[in-house]
Design a protein around this motif. Structure first.
Motif, PDB file in Angstrom:
ATOM      1  N   ASP A   2       3.461  -3.109   6.269  1.00 42.52           N
ATOM      2  CA  ASP A   2       2.937  -3.932   7.345  1.00 42.52           C
ATOM      3  C   ASP A   2       1.457  -4.235   7.093  1.00 42.52           C
ATOM      4  OD1 ASP A   2       1.613  -4.488   9.987  1.00 42.52           O
ATOM      5  OD2 ASP A   2       3.677  -4.309  10.707  1.00 42.52           O
ATOM      6  N   GLU A   3       1.096  -5.507   7.053  1.00 40.14           N
ATOM      7  CA  GLU A   3      -0.272  -5.899   6.732  1.00 40.14           C
ATOM      8  C   GLU A   3      -1.273  -5.428   7.782  1.00 40.14           C
ATOM      9  OE1 GLU A   3      -0.392 -10.092   6.083  1.00 40.14           O
ATOM     10  OE2 GLU A   3       0.813 -10.012   4.248  1.00 40.14           O
ATOM     11  N   ILE A   4      -0.876  -5.436   9.051  1.00 37.74           N
ATOM     12  CA  ILE A   4      -1.798  -5.014  10.096  1.00 37.74           C
ATOM     13  C   ILE A   4      -2.023  -3.505  10.035  1.00 37.74           C
ATOM     14  CG2 ILE A   4      -2.065  -4.772  12.596  1.00 37.74           C
ATOM     15  CD1 ILE A   4      -0.943  -7.542  12.913  1.00 37.74           C
TER      16      ILE A   4
ATOM     17  N   TYR B 138       3.836   2.406  16.810  1.00 37.61           N
ATOM     18  CA  TYR B 138       3.397   2.752  15.461  1.00 37.61           C
ATOM     19  C   TYR B 138       1.873   2.721  15.355  1.00 37.61           C
ATOM     20  CZ  TYR B 138       8.270   2.080  13.976  1.00 37.61           C
ATOM     21  OH  TYR B 138       9.635   2.164  13.821  1.00 37.61           O
ATOM     22  N   VAL B 139       1.260   1.698  15.935  1.00 38.41           N
ATOM     23  CA  VAL B 139      -0.200   1.586  15.894  1.00 38.41           C
ATOM     24  C   VAL B 139      -0.840   2.734  16.679  1.00 38.41           C
ATOM     25  CG1 VAL B 139      -2.180   0.185  16.578  1.00 38.41           C
ATOM     26  CG2 VAL B 139      -0.187  -0.909  15.520  1.00 38.41           C
TER      27      VAL B 139
ATOM     28  N   MET C  61       0.859  -1.192   0.000  1.00 35.23           N
ATOM     29  CA  MET C  61       0.000   0.000   0.000  1.00 35.23           C
ATOM     30  C   MET C  61       0.894   1.242   0.000  1.00 35.23           C
ATOM     31  SD  MET C  61      -2.799   1.106   2.898  1.00 35.23           S
ATOM     32  CE  MET C  61      -4.058   2.338   2.568  1.00 35.23           C
ATOM     33  N   VAL C  62       0.634   2.160  -0.903  1.00 36.09           N
ATOM     34  CA  VAL C  62       1.394   3.398  -0.987  1.00 36.09           C
ATOM     35  C   VAL C  62       0.434   4.576  -0.865  1.00 36.09           C
ATOM     36  CG1 VAL C  62       2.946   4.828  -2.354  1.00 36.09           C
ATOM     37  CG2 VAL C  62       3.144   2.338  -2.463  1.00 36.09           C
ATOM     38  N   ILE C  63       0.719   5.482   0.055  1.00 38.44           N
ATOM     39  CA  ILE C  63      -0.091   6.679   0.245  1.00 38.44           C
ATOM     40  C   ILE C  63       0.741   7.878  -0.176  1.00 38.44           C
ATOM     41  CG2 ILE C  63      -1.226   8.168   1.941  1.00 38.44           C
ATOM     42  CD1 ILE C  63      -1.849   5.658   3.562  1.00 38.44           C
ATOM     43  N   ARG C  64       0.211   8.662  -1.073  1.00 34.53           N
ATOM     44  CA  ARG C  64       0.898   9.863  -1.545  1.00 34.53           C
ATOM     45  C   ARG C  64       0.523  11.023  -0.632  1.00 34.53           C
ATOM     46  NH1 ARG C  64       5.421  11.289  -4.439  1.00 34.53           N
ATOM     47  NH2 ARG C  64       5.180  13.392  -5.287  1.00 34.53           N
TER      48      ARG C  64
END
Length: 376
Positions: free
Chosen positions: A15-17, A85-86, A1-4
């Motif tokens: 990370d899948e979670i 991180y979460v 997953m990439v967020i711009r």
């Protein structure tokens, strides 16, 4: 997953979670909660959301941890690191519609609401996290009580990932220059010593710049008297709804998702996550269009029509509401920033910087109480 991201470019989520959490209903709801509440009425570009801010805080936390591990040669406990991180990603889940406006009126604490959402067995986030070994780490980081004080300070301290992101992000979207500081430089001068975060002496001016940015943003944006007036106007609308509800007034508008907030002492998590800025905006629009109560009509119209508010001129007002005095220090030393000197000694920031010493003793943000109103 990439967020711009508008600030950091491509943020790679491997990370899948973390990706699964981002896709949850509770996290996606933050797209509908504006980061700066009603400030967009004064700064039209301030349409950004708690969602983009939360992604930014998560990203900065990963960058800070990476720098600290590289410089110190240490490796943080993987479960604690993942919990941090979460927590950074989820730390703003508990914000309600128009953020501080609803929090002020319904008297809930957004940090506790965040924990409630994570712990509530019906939420998608709880379903993902409840069996993870770092589950308790997440809630301790959000509560600011995690025993690993070094990692705890990455999310909650005088210079943390949360403040770093919201200063640069808010200044960008508001179109102002005084909230900006040298973020890349700040990341380069960060280090560890005796299980706490320190900053190198050569970067003191960068820290001063950070604190000055915070000072100016609070003065000019966060505590702007006009945007504060509109936030309190929302609270007045909610108050008028409460008064009518207690009088058994029969609303024509559909308030099912809102009235439950008035009928219980403790806000239900399931009801809470159904409400965001847009839903409350539509409720206010329905109220104006359908209800016979004149005061409610005037209050709703003032918000929806972006009516110019009267400040401190009571004789011109039809309805009035008040803002209390407010004081906030830029740097009070309760959460000291530590500087690592060239000779290896550790000093508090105010011992090194005359400017910050002034912050601690004199420089504070004070807002005098005002009376707002709608013209007759």
């Amino acid at each position: 997953m990439v967020i711009r991201d508008v600030l950091y470019g491509d943020i790679n989520i491997e990370d899948e979670i973390i990706e699964a959490l981002i896709r949850t209903k509770e996290m996606q709801r933050l797209r509908g909660i504006k980061q700066l509440g009603l400030s967009y009425l004064i700064f039209p570009g301030a349409e950004h959301s708690r969602y983009t801010h939360s992604i930014g805080v998560y990203y900065l936390a990963t960058q800070i941890v990476e720098v600290l591990e590289q410089k110190s040669g240490m490796r943080f406990d993987e479960y604690e690191k993942k919990g941090l991180y979460v927590a950074c990603l989820l730390h703003d889940l508990g914000h309600g519609p128009y953020s501080h406006a609803s929090e002020y009126f319904f008297a809930y604490d957004h940090e506790q609401m965040t924990v409630d959402i994570i712990e509530h067995e019906t939420t998608q986030i709880n379903g993902i996290l409840k069996d993870q070994k770092y589950y308790e780490d997440v809630t301790m980081f959000i509560r600011k009580i995690h025993p690993n004080k070094l990692l705890n300070s990455i999310l909650s301290s005088s210079i943390d990932a949360d403040r770093m992101d919201y200063l640069v992000r808010d200044s960008y979207y508001c179109g102002v220059s005084y909230g900006k500081f040298d973020l890349q430089r700040l990341l380069k001068i960060i280090d560890t010593e005796d299980d706490k975060i320190v900053f190198l002496e050569k970067g003191v001016h960068t820290i001063e710049d950070f604190l000055m940015s915070r000072y100016h943003m609070f003065n000019q944006v966060y505590l702007n008297d006009k945007s504060s007036g509109y936030e309190l106007l929302v609270a007045e609308i909610l108050k008028r709804i409460s008064e009518l509800h207690e009088e058994d007034y029969k609303f024509k508008a559909d308030l099912a998702s809102l009235l439950s907030f008035y009928d219980t002492e403790e806000i239900d998590v399931k009801d809470f996550i159904e409400l965001d800025d847009m839903r409350l905006y539509h409720i206010i629009a329905e109220l104006r269009n359908n209800e016979s109560d004149e005061k409610l009509f005037k209050l709703c119209s003032a918000l929806l029509d972006h009516e110019k508010l009267v400040i401190d001129h009571l004789e011109d007002c039809l309805y009035t509401w008040e803002m209390n005095d407010y004081t906030k220090r830029v740097y009070d030393g309760q959460e000291p920033v530590y500087i690592k000197m060239k000779n290896g000694k550790i000093k508090k920031l105010e011992e090194v910087s005359p400017l910050v010493a002034m912050f601690k003793s004199n420089l504070k943000i004070s807002v005098s109480g005002k009376t707002y109103g709608i013209r007759k």
